[in-house]
Scaffold this motif. Structure first.
Motif, PDB file in Angstrom:
ATOM      1  N   PRO A  29       1.617   6.560 -10.615  1.00 48.18           N
ATOM      2  CA  PRO A  29       0.277   7.064 -10.914  1.00 48.18           C
ATOM      3  C   PRO A  29      -0.484   7.474  -9.661  1.00 48.18           C
ATOM      4  O   PRO A  29      -0.386   6.827  -8.625  1.00 48.18           O
ATOM      5  N   LYS A  30      -1.199   8.555  -9.771  1.00 47.41           N
ATOM      6  CA  LYS A  30      -1.978   9.090  -8.658  1.00 47.41           C
ATOM      7  C   LYS A  30      -3.047   8.110  -8.189  1.00 47.41           C
ATOM      8  O   LYS A  30      -3.410   8.088  -7.027  1.00 47.41           O
ATOM      9  N   HIS A  31      -3.550   7.300  -9.102  1.00 49.02           N
ATOM     10  CA  HIS A  31      -4.614   6.372  -8.755  1.00 49.02           C
ATOM     11  C   HIS A  31      -4.105   4.938  -8.685  1.00 49.02           C
ATOM     12  O   HIS A  31      -4.848   4.000  -8.905  1.00 49.02           O
ATOM     13  N   GLY A  32      -2.821   4.762  -8.378  1.00 48.35           N
ATOM     14  CA  GLY A  32      -2.235   3.432  -8.336  1.00 48.35           C
ATOM     15  C   GLY A  32      -2.701   2.642  -7.127  1.00 48.35           C
ATOM     16  O   GLY A  32      -3.187   3.182  -6.139  1.00 48.35           O
ATOM     17  N   SER A  33      -2.540   1.348  -7.200  1.00 44.53           N
ATOM     18  CA  SER A  33      -3.006   0.485  -6.117  1.00 44.53           C
ATOM     19  C   SER A  33      -2.250   0.748  -4.822  1.00 44.53           C
ATOM     20  O   SER A  33      -2.788   0.555  -3.738  1.00 44.53           O
ATOM     21  N   TRP A  34      -0.990   1.194  -4.890  1.00 45.27           N
ATOM     22  CA  TRP A  34      -0.260   1.477  -3.654  1.00 45.27           C
ATOM     23  C   TRP A  34      -0.943   2.590  -2.867  1.00 45.27           C
ATOM     24  O   TRP A  34      -1.006   2.549  -1.644  1.00 45.27           O
ATOM     25  N   LEU A  35      -1.484   3.572  -3.584  1.00 48.33           N
ATOM     26  CA  LEU A  35      -2.174   4.664  -2.913  1.00 48.33           C
ATOM     27  C   LEU A  35      -3.470   4.158  -2.283  1.00 48.33           C
ATOM     28  O   LEU A  35      -3.808   4.529  -1.156  1.00 48.33           O
ATOM     29  N   MET A  37      -3.994   1.153  -1.205  1.00 45.08           N
ATOM     30  CA  MET A  37      -3.616   0.359  -0.023  1.00 45.08           C
ATOM     31  C   MET A  37      -3.253   1.270   1.146  1.00 45.08           C
ATOM     32  O   MET A  37      -3.630   1.003   2.283  1.00 45.08           O
ATOM     33  N   ALA A  38      -2.538   2.354   0.870  1.00 48.54           N
ATOM     34  CA  ALA A  38      -2.176   3.295   1.929  1.00 48.54           C
ATOM     35  C   ALA A  38      -3.428   3.926   2.533  1.00 48.54           C
ATOM     36  O   ALA A  38      -3.549   4.046   3.753  1.00 48.54           O
ATOM     37  N   GLU A  39      -4.373   4.312   1.682  1.00 48.50           N
ATOM     38  CA  GLU A  39      -5.619   4.897   2.179  1.00 48.50           C
ATOM     39  C   GLU A  39      -6.395   3.894   3.028  1.00 48.50           C
ATOM     40  O   GLU A  39      -6.948   4.249   4.071  1.00 48.50           O
ATOM     41  N   CYS A  40      -6.430   2.643   2.593  1.00 47.93           N
ATOM     42  CA  CYS A  40      -7.108   1.592   3.367  1.00 47.93           C
ATOM     43  C   CYS A  40      -6.442   1.426   4.728  1.00 47.93           C
ATOM     44  O   CYS A  40      -7.112   1.317   5.759  1.00 47.93           O
ATOM     45  N   GLU A  41      -5.114   1.413   4.733  1.00 48.03           N
ATOM     46  CA  GLU A  41      -4.383   1.213   5.986  1.00 48.03           C
ATOM     47  C   GLU A  41      -4.593   2.391   6.938  1.00 48.03           C
ATOM     48  O   GLU A  41      -4.763   2.207   8.137  1.00 48.03           O
ATOM     49  N   PHE A  42      -4.619   3.611   6.404  1.00 49.05           N
ATOM     50  CA  PHE A  42      -4.901   4.770   7.262  1.00 49.05           C
ATOM     51  C   PHE A  42      -6.310   4.705   7.829  1.00 49.05           C
ATOM     52  O   PHE A  42      -6.554   5.090   8.979  1.00 49.05           O
ATOM     53  N   SER A  43      -7.245   4.203   7.065  1.00 46.34           N
ATOM     54  CA  SER A  43      -8.611   4.050   7.543  1.00 46.34           C
ATOM     55  C   SER A  43      -8.662   3.049   8.694  1.00 46.34           C
ATOM     56  O   SER A  43      -9.305   3.289   9.722  1.00 46.34           O
ATOM     57  N   VAL A  44      -7.977   1.925   8.531  1.00 48.20           N
ATOM     58  CA  VAL A  44      -7.937   0.917   9.593  1.00 48.20           C
ATOM     59  C   VAL A  44      -7.249   1.498  10.826  1.00 48.20           C
ATOM     60  O   VAL A  44      -7.723   1.323  11.955  1.00 48.20           O
ATOM     61  N   LEU A  45      -6.148   2.205  10.632  1.00 48.18           N
ATOM     62  CA  LEU A  45      -5.438   2.837  11.750  1.00 48.18           C
ATOM     63  C   LEU A  45      -6.359   3.766  12.514  1.00 48.18           C
ATOM     64  O   LEU A  45      -6.437   3.721  13.738  1.00 48.18           O
ATOM     65  N   SER A  46      -7.093   4.579  11.792  1.00 46.07           N
ATOM     66  CA  SER A  46      -7.955   5.539  12.479  1.00 46.07           C
ATOM     67  C   SER A  46      -9.093   4.860  13.224  1.00 46.07           C
ATOM     68  O   SER A  46      -9.453   5.275  14.320  1.00 46.07           O
ATOM     69  N   ARG A  47      -9.642   3.773  12.648  1.00 47.67           N
ATOM     70  CA  ARG A  47     -10.742   3.071  13.325  1.00 47.67           C
ATOM     71  C   ARG A  47     -10.260   2.222  14.494  1.00 47.67           C
ATOM     72  O   ARG A  47     -10.893   2.191  15.554  1.00 47.67           O
ATOM     73  N   GLN A  48      -9.137   1.534  14.326  1.00 49.88           N
ATOM     74  CA  GLN A  48      -8.690   0.596  15.352  1.00 49.88           C
ATOM     75  C   GLN A  48      -7.827   1.237  16.435  1.00 49.88           C
ATOM     76  O   GLN A  48      -7.752   0.717  17.539  1.00 49.88           O
TER      77      GLN A  48
END
Length: 100
Positions: A29-35, A37-48
């Motif tokens: 699913p396009k709106h699945g929790s894995w997506l 989590m990936a978006e959250c991790e990319f956000s952390v990567l970009s900030r940190q």
């Protein structure tokens, strides 16, 4: 590619069939929790890690590798704040109550 038909559009039938025999299509699913989590991790990567200028792509790769190693060693996880109960209220049409 969402189905085997796409392979037949891109390749000769014999090649498409060989590829299709090696694949298993799994609906994700396009709106699945894995997506999420990936978006959250990319956000952390970009900030940190990437919120500064890096001189070249080799430096970027080294920084990301070191950052990922640290995240994995620290067993970083996602802190979900949107509960199933909240989802049933706010997204009622998507999460019908099985008791009704």
């Amino acid at each position: 590619t969402h189905s085997g038909a796409s392979l037949y559009k891109a390749f000769a039938p014999e090649h498409a069939r060989r590829l299709l025999n090696k694949l298993e299509f799994v609906y994700t699913p396009k709106h699945g929790s894995w997506l999420n989590m990936a978006e959250c991790e990319f956000s952390v990567l970009s900030r940190q890690c990437l919120a500064r200028r890096l001189p070249d792509s080799v430096s970027v790769a080294k920084e990301i590798t070191a950052w990922a190693r640290s995240r994995n060693q620290n067993a970083a996880s996602v802190d979900w704040r949107f509960s199933t109960e909240d989802a049933r209220i706010k997204l009622k049409r998507l999460y019908p109550n099985p008791l009704n």
